[in-house]
Enzyme design. Structure first.
Site, PDB file in Angstrom:
ATOM      1  N   TYR A   1     -16.077  24.206  -3.386  1.00 22.13           N
ATOM      2  CA  TYR A   1     -16.284  23.106  -2.435  1.00 22.13           C
ATOM      3  C   TYR A   1     -15.762  23.474  -1.044  1.00 22.13           C
ATOM      4  CZ  TYR A   1     -15.412  18.622  -0.107  1.00 22.13           C
ATOM      5  OH  TYR A   1     -15.343  17.609   0.816  1.00 22.13           O
TER       6      TYR A   1
ATOM      7  N   ASN B   1     -16.165  33.887  -9.478  1.00 23.96           N
ATOM      8  CA  ASN B   1     -16.663  34.192 -10.839  1.00 23.96           C
ATOM      9  C   ASN B   1     -17.359  32.978 -11.459  1.00 23.96           C
ATOM     10  OD1 ASN B   1     -14.517  32.512 -11.359  1.00 23.96           O
ATOM     11  ND2 ASN B   1     -13.707  33.711 -13.053  1.00 23.96           N
TER      12      ASN B   1
ATOM     13  N   ASP C   1     -14.014  38.360 -11.389  1.00 16.89           N
ATOM     14  CA  ASP C   1     -12.888  37.512 -11.776  1.00 16.89           C
ATOM     15  C   ASP C   1     -11.596  38.033 -11.136  1.00 16.89           C
ATOM     16  OD1 ASP C   1     -10.911  36.084 -13.079  1.00 16.89           O
ATOM     17  OD2 ASP C   1     -11.839  36.259 -15.058  1.00 16.89           O
TER      18      ASP C   1
ATOM     19  N   THR D   1      -1.052  22.278  -2.616  1.00 17.23           N
ATOM     20  CA  THR D   1      -1.456  20.870  -2.595  1.00 17.23           C
ATOM     21  C   THR D   1      -0.261  19.970  -2.304  1.00 17.23           C
ATOM     22  OG1 THR D   1      -1.951  19.058  -4.126  1.00 17.23           O
ATOM     23  CG2 THR D   1      -1.547  21.178  -5.121  1.00 17.23           C
TER      24      THR D   1
ATOM     25  N   SER E   1       0.765  16.692 -12.738  1.00 17.50           N
ATOM     26  CA  SER E   1      -0.189  17.259 -13.706  1.00 17.50           C
ATOM     27  C   SER E   1       0.132  18.725 -13.898  1.00 17.50           C
ATOM     28  CB  SER E   1      -1.635  17.128 -13.206  1.00 17.50           C
ATOM     29  OG  SER E   1      -1.942  18.176 -12.291  1.00 17.50           O
TER      30      SER E   1
ATOM     31  N   TYR F   1      -2.028  21.145 -13.567  1.00 19.75           N
ATOM     32  CA  TYR F   1      -2.659  21.842 -12.438  1.00 19.75           C
ATOM     33  C   TYR F   1      -1.715  21.871 -11.241  1.00 19.75           C
ATOM     34  CZ  TYR F   1      -4.782  21.600  -7.861  1.00 19.75           C
ATOM     35  OH  TYR F   1      -5.006  21.753  -6.518  1.00 19.75           O
ATOM     36  N   HIS F   2      -1.175  20.704 -10.869  1.00 21.13           N
ATOM     37  CA  HIS F   2      -0.281  20.663  -9.700  1.00 21.13           C
ATOM     38  C   HIS F   2       0.980  21.507  -9.951  1.00 21.13           C
ATOM     39  CE1 HIS F   2      -2.781  17.026  -8.870  1.00 21.13           C
ATOM     40  NE2 HIS F   2      -2.667  17.468  -7.638  1.00 21.13           N
TER      41      HIS F   2
ATOM     42  N   LYS G   1       0.533  25.024  -9.056  1.00 18.31           N
ATOM     43  CA  LYS G   1       0.642  25.248  -7.609  1.00 18.31           C
ATOM     44  C   LYS G   1       2.108  25.432  -7.202  1.00 18.31           C
ATOM     45  CE  LYS G   1      -3.564  24.729  -5.971  1.00 18.31           C
ATOM     46  NZ  LYS G   1      -4.344  25.907  -5.571  1.00 18.31           N
TER      47      LYS G   1
ATOM     48  N   VAL H   1      -9.629  16.279  -0.006  1.00 17.84           N
ATOM     49  CA  VAL H   1     -10.593  16.508   1.075  1.00 17.84           C
ATOM     50  C   VAL H   1     -11.868  15.721   0.763  1.00 17.84           C
ATOM     51  CG1 VAL H   1     -11.849  18.283   2.370  1.00 17.84           C
ATOM     52  CG2 VAL H   1      -9.695  18.865   1.221  1.00 17.84           C
TER      53      VAL H   1
ATOM     54  N   ASN I   1     -15.045  10.597  -3.575  1.00 18.74           N
ATOM     55  CA  ASN I   1     -16.405  10.836  -4.071  1.00 18.74           C
ATOM     56  C   ASN I   1     -16.797   9.844  -5.156  1.00 18.74           C
ATOM     57  OD1 ASN I   1     -16.116  13.012  -2.433  1.00 18.74           O
ATOM     58  ND2 ASN I   1     -16.572  14.569  -3.962  1.00 18.74           N
TER      59      ASN I   1
ATOM     60  N   VAL J   1     -10.503   1.260  -9.466  1.00 21.31           N
ATOM     61  CA  VAL J   1      -9.154   1.586  -8.974  1.00 21.31           C
ATOM     62  C   VAL J   1      -8.256   1.757 -10.195  1.00 21.31           C
ATOM     63  CG1 VAL J   1      -7.179   0.648  -7.713  1.00 21.31           C
ATOM     64  CG2 VAL J   1      -9.508   0.298  -6.832  1.00 21.31           C
TER      65      VAL J   1
HETATM   66  N1  LIG Z   1     -10.745  19.950  -2.664  1.00 21.42           N
HETATM   67  C1  LIG Z   1      -9.593  19.337  -2.468  1.00 21.42           C
HETATM   68  O1  LIG Z   1      -9.559  18.130  -2.190  1.00 21.42           O
HETATM   69  C2  LIG Z   1      -8.313  20.124  -2.568  1.00 21.42           C
HETATM   70  C3  LIG Z   1      -7.116  19.473  -2.257  1.00 21.42           C
HETATM   71  C4  LIG Z   1      -5.924  20.186  -2.319  1.00 21.42           C
HETATM   72  C5  LIG Z   1      -5.926  21.530  -2.690  1.00 21.42           C
HETATM   73  N2  LIG Z   1      -7.105  22.137  -3.011  1.00 21.42           N
HETATM   74  C6  LIG Z   1      -7.073  23.555  -3.396  1.00 21.42           C
HETATM   75  O2  LIG Z   1      -8.033  24.267  -2.639  1.00 21.42           O
HETATM   76  C7  LIG Z   1      -8.611  25.281  -3.441  1.00 21.42           C
HETATM   77  C8  LIG Z   1     -10.121  25.135  -3.418  1.00 21.42           C
HETATM   78  O3  LIG Z   1     -10.461  23.843  -3.904  1.00 21.42           O
HETATM   79  P1  LIG Z   1     -11.962  23.417  -4.151  1.00 21.42           P
HETATM   80  O4  LIG Z   1     -12.000  21.951  -4.140  1.00 21.42           O
HETATM   81  O5  LIG Z   1     -12.827  24.200  -3.246  1.00 21.42           O
HETATM   82  O6  LIG Z   1     -12.154  23.904  -5.648  1.00 21.42           O
HETATM   83  P2  LIG Z   1     -13.442  24.596  -6.309  1.00 21.42           P
HETATM   84  O7  LIG Z   1     -13.219  24.597  -7.784  1.00 21.42           O
HETATM   85  O8  LIG Z   1     -14.684  23.989  -5.800  1.00 21.42           O
HETATM   86  O9  LIG Z   1     -13.325  26.076  -5.749  1.00 21.42           O
HETATM   87  C9  LIG Z   1     -12.558  27.066  -6.358  1.00 21.42           C
HETATM   88  C10 LIG Z   1     -13.457  28.256  -6.574  1.00 21.42           C
HETATM   89  O10 LIG Z   1     -12.677  29.318  -7.109  1.00 21.42           O
HETATM   90  C11 LIG Z   1     -13.413  29.947  -8.122  1.00 21.42           C
HETATM   91  N3  LIG Z   1     -12.465  30.590  -9.040  1.00 21.42           N
HETATM   92  C12 LIG Z   1     -11.525  29.998  -9.829  1.00 21.42           C
HETATM   93  N4  LIG Z   1     -10.876  30.935 -10.535  1.00 21.42           N
HETATM   94  C13 LIG Z   1     -11.415  32.119 -10.188  1.00 21.42           C
HETATM   95  C14 LIG Z   1     -11.165  33.457 -10.603  1.00 21.42           C
HETATM   96  N5  LIG Z   1     -10.272  33.742 -11.540  1.00 21.42           N
HETATM   97  N6  LIG Z   1     -11.893  34.453 -10.030  1.00 21.42           N
HETATM   98  C15 LIG Z   1     -12.842  34.179  -9.093  1.00 21.42           C
HETATM   99  N7  LIG Z   1     -13.129  32.935  -8.673  1.00 21.42           N
HETATM  100  C16 LIG Z   1     -12.409  31.914  -9.229  1.00 21.42           C
HETATM  101  C17 LIG Z   1     -14.210  28.824  -8.790  1.00 21.42           C
HETATM  102  O11 LIG Z   1     -15.350  29.304  -9.480  1.00 21.42           O
HETATM  103  C18 LIG Z   1     -14.576  27.954  -7.584  1.00 21.42           C
HETATM  104  O12 LIG Z   1     -15.828  28.306  -7.047  1.00 21.42           O
HETATM  105  C19 LIG Z   1      -8.026  25.159  -4.828  1.00 21.42           C
HETATM  106  O13 LIG Z   1      -6.997  26.109  -4.985  1.00 21.42           O
HETATM  107  C20 LIG Z   1      -7.472  23.760  -4.854  1.00 21.42           C
HETATM  108  O14 LIG Z   1      -6.375  23.674  -5.694  1.00 21.42           O
HETATM  109  C21 LIG Z   1      -8.289  21.459  -2.951  1.00 21.42           C
END
Ligand SMILES: NC(=O)c1ccc[n+]([C@@H]2O[C@H](COP(=O)([O-])OP(=O)(O)OC[C@H]3O[C@@H](n4cnc5c(N)ncnc54)[C@H](O)[C@@H]3O)[C@@H](O)[C@H]2O)c1
Length: 381
Positions: free
Chosen positions: A11, A32, A74, A144, A179, A181-182, A185, A211, A240, A254
């Site tokens: 994204y 990947n 990867d 994050t 979580s 995930y967090h 980070k 975002v 979203n 909510v």
């Molecule tokens: N989108 C948000 O609102 C938001 C908010 C805070 C932090 N973040 C951080 O920003 C970063 C990007 O977020 P996003 O929303 O674009 O997520 P996303 O999942 O859309 O993008 C992450 C991309 O990384 C790729 N990926 C994951 N592991 C991989 C690996 N081992 N090798 C190669 N590619 C790999 C995924 O295929 C994906 O396309 C993330 O680290 C997320 O934690 C996002």
């Protein structure tokens, strides 16, 4: 400048790649397709079908004349990542390549193990590839705001000075995530800080809030260049989900009391922030932490904003409070600092009615793709 974007199909990664390439940076992206794979496995596919990364790069080149180099692989595979660094010799790396869904990380053991292994191994591999192939390279890492949780004191930008028994020192601000995930980070930040101290790496860790947004000057060149738009309970952010519910004529759900406050930002501002960080590398041995959001509001306030924007387009939007699937404070103190990026030159785009209305109008074009069964919580903490 040679900028390597890890997670370039994501994204944020894809719009960042186009943004930097449009400004004549030499850009290579790596992905990947983990996000696409998990989305299929969990029935969380995006609202708009996006071409694959190589097709996206071709469409972008035809529309803009700018080339984005792509590598499918990867980042947990060190031999692969090391070869990418050896070939491209990046001067800056933007590291987005992680599993970013909190509900996915909670879903079960397999998902927890994947999230922990994927996120920490990609970060470890990036740190090692920098040390081996490009020691002067500046790492811009996406963290994050969720790392801090919701403490009952003001949140600083990454660091806090503590006085204890008459002596003072500076430490990473206390972090307590909601979580797994967090939590990965937080572990990333600790790993990075270790290698910054040991190997004098240059790092900016961006503590980003949720975002929103679908439109950037480059993404708007061709509908097929649109960012991924997930609206399900696994990958869709609350913004979203509310927007899609409004278009589908479903109540905005909510979670709990709705007093959960977070710091949000427009996709356009993520691009600005990352660009500002890339343009101002840190010194060797410096870990700079910047809180990346532009405005704070509660989930209730967000629901009211979406309701108002929906009404302006003639949509009937209702709000429903549902049992909170997450373990989180539903009313709390929240006062995070965020002056660092403003000092670097960030010019915020705020979430006004016109921004939400434009997103609603865009979603309306894809109304037939909406699967409402994907939105209600399927994962509980
Ligand atoms: N989108 C948000 O609102 C938001 C908010 C805070 C932090 N973040 C951080 O920003 C970063 C990007 O977020 P996003 O929303 O674009 O997520 P996303 O999942 O859309 O993008 C992450 C991309 O990384 C790729 N990926 C994951 N592991 C991989 C690996 N081992 N090798 C190669 N590619 C790999 C995924 O295929 C994906 O396309 C993330 O680290 C997320 O934690 C996002």
């Amino acid at each position: 400048m040679r900028v390597l974007i890890l997670g370039g199909d994501g994204y944020l990664g894809w719009p960042t790649a186009m943004h930097l390439a449009a400004r004549s940076q030499d850009v290579m992206v790596v992905d990947n397709y983990l996000r696409r794979t998990i989305a299929i496995q969990t029935r969380s596919e995006a609202l708009i079908t996006n071409p694959d990364l190589e097709q996206r790069a071709e469409i972008f080149q035809a529309a803009s004349g700018k080339r984005i180099k792509t590598r499918i692989g990867d980042c947990t595979d060190f031999a692969f990542l090391d070869s990418v660094f050896r070939e491209f010799k990046p001067e800056a790396v933007v590291h987005y390549a992680e599993q970013p869904s909190a509900p996915y990380s909670i879903r079960g053991y397999t998902e927890a193990e994947l999230t922990l292994r994927n996120n920490l191994t990609t970060t470890l591999n990036v740190l090692w590839a920098i040390q081996k192939q490009a020691p002067d390279c500046h790492l811009v890492k996406l963290g994050t705001m969720g790392e801090y949780g919701t403490p009952n004191i003001d949140i600083e930008e990454g660091w806090i000075e503590i006085e204890h028994k008459g002596r003072k020192d500076r430490f990473l601000f206390p972090r307590q995530a909601g979580s797994l995930y967090h939590t990965t980070k937080i572990l990333d930040t600790d790993l990075i800080w270790f290698y910054v101290r040991m190997s004098k790496l240059r790092v900016t860790d961006l503590m980003q809030g949720p975002v929103y947004g679908l439109s950037t000057p480059e993404a708007d060149l061709d509908e097929r260049l649109a960012p991924n738009f997930h609206y399900d309970d696994i990958f869709g952010t609350v913004v979203n989900r509310f927007l899609v519910q409004a278009v589908a004529g479903e109540p905005l759900t909510v979670y709990g009391k709705g007093g959960q406050i977070r710091g949000y930002l427009n996709l356009l501002d993520t691009l600005q922030c990352v660009q500002l960080a890339v343009d101002s590398p840190t010194k060797p041995g410096e870990l700079r932490v910047l809180n990346q959001f532009t405005e704070c509001f509660s989930v209730n306030n967000l629901a009211d904003r979406v309701q108002k924007a929906g009404k302006s387009l003639g949509l009937r939007v209702e709000i429903e409070h549902v049992a909170n699937p997450r373990k989180e404070a539903e009313e709390h103190y929240y006062n995070p600092a965020h002056s660092g990026l403003l000092d670097l030159g960030l010019k915020p785009h705020y979430m006004d009615e016109s921004v939400l209305a434009a997103m609603l109008e865009r979603i309306m074009l894809y109304r037939k793709n909406i699967d409402i069964a994907k939105i209600r919580p399927r994962v509980r903490w």
